[in-house]
Design an enzyme around this catalytic site. Structure first.
Site, PDB file in Angstrom:
ATOM      1  N   SER A  11      48.297  93.447  -2.871  1.00 11.44           N
ATOM      2  CA  SER A  11      47.226  94.236  -2.955  1.00 11.44           C
ATOM      3  C   SER A  11      46.605  94.913  -3.630  1.00 11.44           C
ATOM      4  O   SER A  11      47.744  94.674  -4.529  1.00 11.44           O
ATOM      5  CB  SER A  11      47.555  94.617  -1.380  1.00 11.44           C
ATOM      6  OG  SER A  11      47.153  95.651  -1.543  1.00 11.44           O
ATOM      7  N   TYR A  19      54.823  99.636   2.147  1.00 12.41           N
ATOM      8  CA  TYR A  19      53.602  97.965   2.115  1.00 12.41           C
ATOM      9  C   TYR A  19      53.098  98.277   0.451  1.00 12.41           C
ATOM     10  O   TYR A  19      53.535  97.016   0.204  1.00 12.41           O
ATOM     11  CB  TYR A  19      52.038  98.304   3.299  1.00 12.41           C
ATOM     12  CG  TYR A  19      51.311  97.920   2.109  1.00 12.41           C
ATOM     13  CD1 TYR A  19      50.854  96.647   3.771  1.00 12.41           C
ATOM     14  CD2 TYR A  19      50.390  97.651   1.720  1.00 12.41           C
ATOM     15  CE1 TYR A  19      50.514  96.041   3.479  1.00 12.41           C
ATOM     16  CE2 TYR A  19      49.255  97.026   1.659  1.00 12.41           C
ATOM     17  CZ  TYR A  19      49.108  95.925   2.249  1.00 12.41           C
ATOM     18  OH  TYR A  19      47.914  95.298   2.803  1.00 12.41           O
TER      19      TYR A  19
HETATM   20  N1  LIG Z   1      42.119  94.019   4.853  1.00 14.48           N
HETATM   21  C1  LIG Z   1      42.811  94.997   4.042  1.00 14.48           C
HETATM   22  O1  LIG Z   1      42.257  95.504   3.255  1.00 14.48           O
HETATM   23  C2  LIG Z   1      43.683  94.221   2.668  1.00 14.48           C
HETATM   24  C3  LIG Z   1      43.799  94.756   1.362  1.00 14.48           C
HETATM   25  C4  LIG Z   1      44.758  93.939   0.278  1.00 14.48           C
HETATM   26  C5  LIG Z   1      45.331  92.851   0.990  1.00 14.48           C
HETATM   27  N2  LIG Z   1      45.324  92.492   2.685  1.00 14.48           N
HETATM   28  C6  LIG Z   1      46.704  91.335   2.797  1.00 14.48           C
HETATM   29  O2  LIG Z   1      45.204  90.130   3.044  1.00 14.48           O
HETATM   30  C7  LIG Z   1      46.534  90.018   4.122  1.00 14.48           C
HETATM   31  C8  LIG Z   1      45.434  88.966   5.082  1.00 14.48           C
HETATM   32  O3  LIG Z   1      45.202  90.448   6.145  1.00 14.48           O
HETATM   33  P1  LIG Z   1      43.734  90.397   7.042  1.00 14.48           P
HETATM   34  O4  LIG Z   1      43.442  92.308   6.342  1.00 14.48           O
HETATM   35  O5  LIG Z   1      43.005  88.988   6.554  1.00 14.48           O
HETATM   36  O6  LIG Z   1      44.656  90.646   7.932  1.00 14.48           O
HETATM   37  P2  LIG Z   1      44.296  91.025   9.204  1.00 14.48           P
HETATM   38  O7  LIG Z   1      42.675  90.009   9.541  1.00 14.48           O
HETATM   39  O8  LIG Z   1      45.044  91.822  10.631  1.00 14.48           O
HETATM   40  O9  LIG Z   1      44.545  88.968   9.612  1.00 14.48           O
HETATM   41  C9  LIG Z   1      46.069  88.851   9.548  1.00 14.48           C
HETATM   42  C10 LIG Z   1      46.011  87.247  10.300  1.00 14.48           C
HETATM   43  O10 LIG Z   1      47.647  87.528  10.119  1.00 14.48           O
HETATM   44  C11 LIG Z   1      48.124  86.733  11.342  1.00 14.48           C
HETATM   45  N3  LIG Z   1      49.445  87.230  11.443  1.00 14.48           N
HETATM   46  C12 LIG Z   1      50.209  88.678  11.968  1.00 14.48           C
HETATM   47  N4  LIG Z   1      51.686  88.658  11.274  1.00 14.48           N
HETATM   48  C13 LIG Z   1      52.263  87.090  11.767  1.00 14.48           C
HETATM   49  C14 LIG Z   1      53.062  86.520  11.767  1.00 14.48           C
HETATM   50  N5  LIG Z   1      54.186  87.415  12.266  1.00 14.48           N
HETATM   51  N6  LIG Z   1      53.104  85.709  11.638  1.00 14.48           N
HETATM   52  C15 LIG Z   1      52.217  84.624  11.616  1.00 14.48           C
HETATM   53  N7  LIG Z   1      51.129  85.391  10.879  1.00 14.48           N
HETATM   54  C16 LIG Z   1      50.659  86.447  11.216  1.00 14.48           C
HETATM   55  C17 LIG Z   1      47.439  86.937  12.198  1.00 14.48           C
HETATM   56  O11 LIG Z   1      47.104  85.907  13.520  1.00 14.48           O
HETATM   57  P3  LIG Z   1      48.508  86.344  15.088  1.00 14.48           P
HETATM   58  O12 LIG Z   1      48.091  87.525  15.272  1.00 14.48           O
HETATM   59  O13 LIG Z   1      48.091  85.569  15.576  1.00 14.48           O
HETATM   60  O14 LIG Z   1      49.799  85.783  14.161  1.00 14.48           O
HETATM   61  C18 LIG Z   1      46.072  86.597  11.730  1.00 14.48           C
HETATM   62  O15 LIG Z   1      45.578  85.506  11.266  1.00 14.48           O
HETATM   63  C19 LIG Z   1      47.902  90.047   4.574  1.00 14.48           C
HETATM   64  O16 LIG Z   1      48.978  89.944   4.041  1.00 14.48           O
HETATM   65  C20 LIG Z   1      47.360  91.927   3.870  1.00 14.48           C
HETATM   66  O17 LIG Z   1      48.590  92.558   3.789  1.00 14.48           O
HETATM   67  C21 LIG Z   1      44.600  93.216   3.387  1.00 14.48           C
END
Ligand SMILES: NC(=O)c1ccc[n+]([C@@H]2O[C@H](COP(=O)([O-])OP(=O)(O)OC[C@H]3O[C@@H](n4cnc5c(N)ncnc54)[C@H](OP(=O)(O)O)[C@@H]3O)[C@@H](O)[C@H]2O)c1
Length: 272
Positions: free
Chosen positions: A153, A163
């Protein structure tokens, strides 16, 4: 189904048939799954919700004619990490690209968040990423090719609580391992997105009303930029010019000043 030739150099830096994506069912992981399936790759889809994984696998198979395996695993648990490392270590069914994407945020400042939740985050963001990367890279090094994308991130570059600290570890670890594996045919790249509209903020109970429109990135464009950076051999991808400027400023600004700014914006916007 398309042949491996369709996904060999040109589109990707090595002949590639199978990608494993953690957190594939939502947000950035789902965007990786859509793009990689559209490019003809078979997929191993990893998350905790089996029903959602099965629906995703069926949809991607029907739309793109690829094979999609479902692997239910909780990466906050040793058993979940071990089931994914076993799949990555399977030499008979090689994985050519690993996307360590699963992650989440905890709402609240340091000392407000229960220690158990902080440790769960470190397990998913750091320990799982370390163990999955090691399992994948070991098998890839034997074959002399493969890639790992570790989703960090832009919070990695500013003082943004636990985080940001966990994501800083992802960046440092990935770039260090990439250096160690230089010349082996295995590419490692940290991906540092800014704000992306996904389920992330809602899951963490964080409001997004105060985040300005210009700060939001589109998940599909983010994935395209990330894969282009991987093909170019970058070890760190910060997609989008807006965030390139912001992270560039973060590198030269005094930490004290950044701490002051991010403690205000952090309260307002939460982690990303
Ligand atoms: N959205 C943002 O603004 C943003 C910005 C920078 C970085 N990120 C990073 O991008 C990545 C993806 O985030 P996102 O925004 O796409 O989140 P999201 O929409 O909430 O999706 C999270 C995914 O991870 C899975 N997951 C969560 N906890 C888990 C666990 N303990 N074991 C296995 N799977 C798990 C969830 O499925 P289940 O609940 O079924 O397990 C879901 O498929 C993360 O690493 C986040 O820190 C996000």
């Amino acid at each position: 189904m398309r042949t491996a030739d369709a996904v060999s150099p040109g589109n990707y830096p090595w002949v590639m048939t199978t990608a494993l994506i953690t957190g594939s069912t939502a947000g950035i992981g789902a965007a990786f799954a859509r793009r990689l399936a559209a490019d003809g790759h078979n997929l191993v889809l990893v998350a905790r919700d089996t029903k959602r994984l099965r629906e995703q696998a069926t949809e991607l198979h029907d739309r793109h004619g690829i094979e999609a395996e479902v692997l239910t695993a909780d990466l906050a648990e040793d058993a979940g990490i071990e089931s994914v490392t076993a799949r990555l270590a399977d030499r008979k069914n090689p994985v050519d690209l690993l996307v360590n994407n699963a992650g989440f945020g905890n709402k609240g400042h340091f000392l407000d968040v229960p220690m158990a939740d902080e440790l769960r985050m470190l397990k998913v963001h750091c320990e799982a990423v370390l163990r999955l990367t090691a399992a994948a890279a070991d098998a890839m090094r034997e074959r002399g090719r493969g890639g790992v994308v570790n989703v960090a991130s832009v919070a990695a570059f500013v003082p943004r609580g636990t985080y940001g600290a966990s994501k800083a570890w992802v960046v440092q670890f990935t770039q260090g391992a990439a250096r160690d594996l230089a010349g082996s045919g295995v590419r490692l790249m940290a991906l540092a997105p800014g704000f992306v509209r996904t389920e992330f903020h809602e899951r963490a109970g964080m409001g997004t009303d105060n985040i300005p429109g210009w700060m939001w990135l589109d998940a599909d464009k983010l994935v395209s930029a990330a894969l282009a950076d991987l093909a170019r051999g970058k070890t760190l991808s910060v997609p989008d010019p807006r965030y390139k400027v912001l992270t560039g400023l973060a590198k030269v600004a005094p930490r004290g000043l950044l701490g002051g700014i991010t403690s205000k914006t952090g309260r307002k916007y939460g982690p990303q």
